[in-house]
Design a protein around this motif. Structure first.
Motif, PDB file in Angstrom:
ATOM      1  N   UNK A  72      18.659  -2.498 -47.651  1.00 29.79           N
ATOM      2  CA  UNK A  72      17.515  -3.278 -48.087  1.00 29.79           C
ATOM      3  C   UNK A  72      16.440  -2.411 -48.735  1.00 29.79           C
ATOM      4  N   UNK A  73      15.749  -3.011 -49.701  1.00 32.76           N
ATOM      5  CA  UNK A  73      14.576  -2.355 -50.278  1.00 32.76           C
ATOM      6  C   UNK A  73      13.505  -2.237 -49.186  1.00 32.76           C
ATOM      7  N   UNK A  74      12.663  -1.238 -49.290  1.00 27.48           N
ATOM      8  CA  UNK A  74      11.578  -1.078 -48.331  1.00 27.48           C
ATOM      9  C   UNK A  74      10.548  -2.188 -48.509  1.00 27.48           C
ATOM     10  N   UNK A  75      10.101  -2.757 -47.412  1.00 23.27           N
ATOM     11  CA  UNK A  75       9.024  -3.746 -47.465  1.00 23.27           C
ATOM     12  C   UNK A  75       7.684  -3.024 -47.577  1.00 23.27           C
ATOM     13  N   UNK A  76       6.634  -3.779 -47.922  1.00 26.16           N
ATOM     14  CA  UNK A  76       5.323  -3.137 -48.026  1.00 26.16           C
ATOM     15  C   UNK A  76       4.610  -3.171 -46.675  1.00 26.16           C
ATOM     16  N   UNK A 104       9.058 -10.660 -48.771  1.00 26.33           N
ATOM     17  CA  UNK A 104      10.312 -10.061 -48.333  1.00 26.33           C
ATOM     18  C   UNK A 104      10.452 -10.172 -46.815  1.00 26.33           C
ATOM     19  N   UNK A 105      11.641 -10.497 -46.358  1.00 24.48           N
ATOM     20  CA  UNK A 105      11.881 -10.658 -44.920  1.00 24.48           C
ATOM     21  C   UNK A 105      11.795  -9.321 -44.202  1.00 24.48           C
ATOM     22  N   UNK A 106      11.129  -9.329 -43.059  1.00 26.34           N
ATOM     23  CA  UNK A 106      11.002  -8.122 -42.236  1.00 26.34           C
ATOM     24  C   UNK A 106      11.913  -8.226 -41.024  1.00 26.34           C
TER      25      UNK A 106
END
Length: 239
Positions: A72-76, A104-106
């Motif tokens: 997954x891409x990193x969330x902010x 984006x889902x964490x």
């Protein structure tokens, strides 16, 4: 991935890994019941009972969610946290969920209780994921459990001491809108029969949501073929 992983996971199954993952992907992606999926597969020449489909989802949904996390891409660092309700064994339980400011889902956590201990368990789980960072801000509703959980975690060094907890309900529209997807997927089955069943199934729902939100680089939201191939690659199978 070890070469034996595929054999271990699909050993003893009457159907191929491709068909199993295909069926699981469909169930987790769309608001259909197991009986609906049974009919859809029969229309394509695959005769499989709805109870078998249920067992497949229970076995592979959480495995997909676990395997997708490292991709997954990193969330902010701006988290939006909220709870919604899911019916389990005829009773309402709490589903903690979080997204970042971009939607984006964490992570998620199913809990029988709505208190500081549950909030802390959820924060710990979310912080332990490979695609998350220690939040700069955490936006929540007016639930008094969140400030207590945040204070305790800061005191224990589990949460960044400068993290700001904002109890502003209207700022949580992003995660509240995101809850609707879960509600829509759950509706065809009219609730879950057990806590474990609910948790495993929701793990799969969340995994498919991450793909649809393009949190996986190699699986574009509108490319079902690429998504199928990505899921197959997670298990070392040929799509």
């Amino acid at each position: 991935m070890k070469r034996g992983t595929k054999k271990n996971l699909f050993k003893g199954r009457q159907f191929t890994a491709e068909i199993i993952l295909w069926a699981v992907h469909w169930y987790l992606q769309f608001p259909i019941s197991y009986r609906d999926l049974e009919c859809m597969l029969a229309d394509r020449g695959v005769q499989v009972d709805h109870t078998t489909l249920f067992r497949w989802v229970q076995a592979y949904a959480p495995e997909i969610e676990k395997r997708i996390r490292p991709h997954l891409r990193m969330t902010n660092s701006s988290w939006r946290v909220d709870e919604t309700y899911i019916r389990v064994e005829g009773k309402w339980v709490y589903l903690y969920r979080a997204v970042d400011a971009a939607g984006q889902s964490i992570d998620f956590l199913l809990s029988c209780r709505r208190h500081a201990a549950a909030a802390r368990r959820f924060f710990r789980k979310a912080l332990g994921q490979p695609h998350t960072v220690n939040p700069r801000t955490i936006t929540v509703d007016k639930n008094a459990a969140y400030p207590t959980a945040a204070r305790n975690m800061k005191r224990a060094g589990e949460l960044w001491r400068f993290a700001k907890l904002r109890q502003v309900k209207f700022l949580n529209n992003i995660v509240e809108q995101d809850h609707r997807r879960i509600k829509r997927l759950v509706r065809p089955e009219l609730g879950f029969k057990s806590f474990a069943t609910a948790s495993r199934t929701i793990a799969g729902y969340e995994a498919m949501a991450m793909i649809r939100k393009e949190q996986v680089v190699c699986a574009p939201a509108g490319d079902m073929g690429a998504q199928r191939d990505f899921i197959a690659a997670l298990f070392g199978t040929a799509a």
